[in-house]
Design an enzyme around this catalytic site. Sequence first.
Site, PDB file in Angstrom:
ATOM      1  CB  CYS A   1      13.274   8.652   8.474  1.00 27.89           C
ATOM      2  SG  CYS A   1      14.130   7.547   7.642  1.00 27.89           S
TER       3      CYS A   1
ATOM      4  CD  GLU B   1      13.159   3.822   8.340  1.00 24.42           C
ATOM      5  OE1 GLU B   1      13.183   4.952   9.360  1.00 24.42           O
ATOM      6  OE2 GLU B   1      13.117   4.236   7.270  1.00 24.42           O
TER       7      GLU B   1
ATOM      8  CD  GLU C   1      10.434  12.734  11.713  1.00 20.09           C
ATOM      9  OE1 GLU C   1       9.428  11.713  11.720  1.00 20.09           O
ATOM     10  OE2 GLU C   1      11.338  12.122  11.048  1.00 20.09           O
TER      11      GLU C   1
ATOM     12  CE  LYS D   1      -1.882   2.804   2.819  1.00 22.71           C
ATOM     13  NZ  LYS D   1      -1.843   4.061   1.850  1.00 22.71           N
TER      14      LYS D   1
ATOM     15  CB  THR E   1       7.101   8.105  16.039  1.00 24.17           C
ATOM     16  OG1 THR E   1       8.415   7.862  15.434  1.00 24.17           O
ATOM     17  CG2 THR E   1       6.990   7.399  17.137  1.00 24.17           C
TER      18      THR E   1
END
Length: 484
Positions: free
Chosen positions: A291, A257, A388, A182, A237
Amino acid sequence: MTLQSVVDELRERPGTGEVIPVIDPATEEQIAEFTDCGEDAVDDAVARARATFESGVWHGLPARERAKIMWRIADLMDQHVDELAELDSLNTGMPLVQAQNIMPTCAEFFRYYAGWCTKLDGAAYDVRMTGGITGAHASMHAYTIKEPFGVVGHIIPWNGPMMTACAKLAPALAAGCSNVLKPAEETPLSALLLVKLIAQAGVPDGVVNLLTGNGHTAGAALAAHPDVDKIAFTGSTEVGKQIVRAAAGNLKKVLLELGGKSPVLIYDDADLETAIKVAAGGIFVHSGQGCVCGSRIFVQRSVYDQVVDGVAQAANAAKLGGPKEKGSRIGPLISQKQLTRVMGFIDEGKRDGVEVVTGGHRLDRRGYFVHPTVLTNVDPAMRLYQQEIFGPVVTILPFDDDDEAVAMANDTTYGLAATVWTNNLSRAHRLAKRLESGTITLNCQLVFDHAVPFGGYKQSGWGLEYGREGIETYMQTKSVWTQL
Ligand code: ADP
């Protein structure tokens, strides 16, 4: 496949949910649209994958045959490199040259993991049991078998659509898994061509199934599906935690990840010219939507001003533009949503007294472009320092000694990547041990190889990708015992 045929095929895909527009982030214009595939499509895709796994049509092939087909996928990708690069650059806004540079690396995942197909052996053990249940002394022969996990759902982000799809599908196929892919709803284009090439290379029908849908519908249904054995996810996250909760129903295994807030430590004995250039590139590349981007720079006080000036100069020199604009090195943010989020962090920082050395605003043009931004006078309690941002925004703080640098670098819930710039060899390796991060780069940044494991410490992930570890992620180990 031309862009128009991809667009047409995407529009024709069946769905039951909302109509999702695909936007060119460099112009804000719609380039395609599709209908959310809905939950029934998830059931169908998982059932097709399950049927191929039960029949053994893929994992039952001799390993060398799987390997040949995987090489063919890589060769086909190389033949279609221009189309793949065009689709990913148009869809994400990354410069075309950057996408063209990335594609051979994507193809190489299939060659690298093709090599592993014939090397997935278990081990044999010579065991002497003394006083087992029967009380007898016995010689035993035990061995392990490496088996594919089964049906794997791959949930892919928008920042590197082909890179993340290939990094997951290649080891999963080499291991013999059946798959449901996906892509992100923002970036479905290149996946359509990829699955076609995979089929053309000879992967049997139903071994790789594509879902085009939203995260909260198709993604969530895939993560919760009782007949999926493993989810491999790259993304935020926050969504990673939702996937873990959804996976709890059948205790499916999860590879995550996730995000990062990667520290970059620059010492006064480093090659400062290189450190400044690479550290600036390490956050502003892809507009900070990576990332492993180094979003927190810490500088030894004696060279602090020099580094702040240097990074700000690099930020001002960066040429922003659409994928095909001449000389463009950095593209836009992916979406209006991401633009709002990034500007929200910056505006909040301004209100809280952060010093904007450069940037801090979107560009006065069409497209979701944000000027590369350098912030100082940042309080570590601020949201923009802790969370982030996933935008071209870097904070730079000074430090006095190793202990202070390490404490600041590790003061984060993330642990994806950390960098040290120093010419003191001992210090570099001492810090490599002390920094809480899955990847440490010494006098370099954003380095990558298919063979070197990659994964996050702390809340940056679960499990490893790439290398031997990356294929073991898609296999489970069975132990077999024999009484001699
Ligand atoms: P962003 O929030 O920046 O768009 P995400 O981490 O949400 O990034 O997206 C990564 C991938 O996760 C996308 O394919 C998205 O569709 C998917 N996704 C989003 N929410 C969920 C969810 N609740 N369950 C499963 N997948 C999801």
